[in-house]
Scaffold this active site. Structure first.
Site, PDB file in Angstrom:
ATOM      1  N   ARG A 105       1.538   1.037  -5.771  1.00 41.61           N
ATOM      2  CA  ARG A 105       0.445   0.813  -6.892  1.00 41.61           C
ATOM      3  C   ARG A 105      -0.964   1.429  -6.425  1.00 41.61           C
ATOM      4  O   ARG A 105      -1.651   1.882  -6.995  1.00 41.61           O
ATOM      5  CB  ARG A 105       0.243  -0.464  -7.406  1.00 41.61           C
ATOM      6  CG  ARG A 105       1.768  -0.789  -8.006  1.00 41.61           C
ATOM      7  CD  ARG A 105       1.780  -2.492  -8.172  1.00 41.61           C
ATOM      8  NE  ARG A 105       1.982  -3.109  -7.224  1.00 41.61           N
ATOM      9  CZ  ARG A 105       1.947  -4.410  -7.090  1.00 41.61           C
ATOM     10  NH1 ARG A 105       1.655  -5.194  -8.252  1.00 41.61           N
ATOM     11  NH2 ARG A 105       1.960  -5.196  -5.941  1.00 41.61           N
ATOM     12  N   SER A 106      -1.215   0.772  -5.223  1.00 41.37           N
ATOM     13  CA  SER A 106      -2.798   0.880  -4.721  1.00 41.37           C
ATOM     14  C   SER A 106      -2.971   2.549  -4.234  1.00 41.37           C
ATOM     15  O   SER A 106      -4.196   2.837  -4.773  1.00 41.37           O
ATOM     16  CB  SER A 106      -3.218  -0.269  -3.701  1.00 41.37           C
ATOM     17  OG  SER A 106      -2.068  -0.035  -2.524  1.00 41.37           O
TER      18      SER A 106
ATOM     19  N   ASP B  91       5.117  -4.382 -10.016  1.00 34.08           N
ATOM     20  CA  ASP B  91       5.507  -3.507  -8.991  1.00 34.08           C
ATOM     21  C   ASP B  91       6.717  -2.830  -9.141  1.00 34.08           C
ATOM     22  O   ASP B  91       7.688  -3.176  -9.564  1.00 34.08           O
ATOM     23  CB  ASP B  91       5.735  -4.715  -7.727  1.00 34.08           C
ATOM     24  CG  ASP B  91       5.860  -3.836  -6.277  1.00 34.08           C
ATOM     25  OD1 ASP B  91       5.995  -2.678  -6.401  1.00 34.08           O
ATOM     26  OD2 ASP B  91       5.794  -4.728  -5.453  1.00 34.08           O
TER      27      ASP B  91
ATOM     28  N   ASN C 270       0.796  -1.227   0.148  1.00 30.26           N
ATOM     29  CA  ASN C 270       0.074   0.063   0.035  1.00 30.26           C
ATOM     30  C   ASN C 270       0.902   1.285  -0.125  1.00 30.26           C
ATOM     31  O   ASN C 270       0.487   2.312   0.619  1.00 30.26           O
ATOM     32  CB  ASN C 270      -0.995   0.066   1.157  1.00 30.26           C
ATOM     33  CG  ASN C 270      -2.027   1.036   1.229  1.00 30.26           C
ATOM     34  OD1 ASN C 270      -2.581   1.652   2.185  1.00 30.26           O
ATOM     35  ND2 ASN C 270      -2.503   1.494  -0.136  1.00 30.26           N
TER      36      ASN C 270
END
Length: 149
Positions: free
Chosen positions: A9-10, A117, A6
């Site tokens: 990307r998120s 990632d 977290n």
């Protein structure tokens, strides 16, 4: 929006999707499957990439996904197949499992493509991830707006 830590990307996906939806009608959040970065801001490279694209994510705080998220959110988008499997393991029932989707299946239906990632790479990896997520979030936002407004 869910990825591993977290921080890369998120948070980008959260910021991108939130920027495309009416704030008063939708709640967008992000989380990680791991607990390493709880309470931290996103990775500086994600913050820079978002800012270059007019999105502020520096105020986000990393958190870990919980079983309560399945009850609160209608959709749970994950960044890769490992996160997908980890999130499914948290789910309590079939209704919860139906909420979990790989985000890039919006661009490449049923191909189960991972968002790479960018953590161990350089800045341009974050820019590439941003572009992928932006395209996927365009599709998601259109669907959500059509369905819920």
């Amino acid at each position: 929006m869910v990825c591993l830590g977290n921080i890369c990307r998120s948070p980008l996906a959260e910021g991108i999707l939130a920027s495309k939806l009416p704030e008063n009608k939708f709640k967008v959040d992000s989380a990680g499957t791991g607990s390493w970065h709880i309470g931290n801001a996103p990775d500086e490279r994600s913050i820079i990439t978002a800012k270059k694209n007019g999105i502020l994510i520096s105020n986000q705080k990393c958190r870990q996904i919980t079983t309560n998220d399945f009850d609160f959110f209608d959709y749970i988008y994950v960044m890769d197949n490992n996160n997908y499997n980890d999130v499914l393991e948290l789910s309590k029932n079939q209704e919860h499992r139906k909420k979990v989707q790989l985000i890039l299946n919006e661009l490449f239906p049923n191909e189960n493509v991972d968002v790479p990632d960018p953590y161990y790479g350089v800045q341009n990896g974050f820019d590439s991830v941003y572009q992928m997520l932006d395209e996927a979030c365009d599709i998601i936002a259109k669907k959500l707006i059509e369905k819920h407004t």
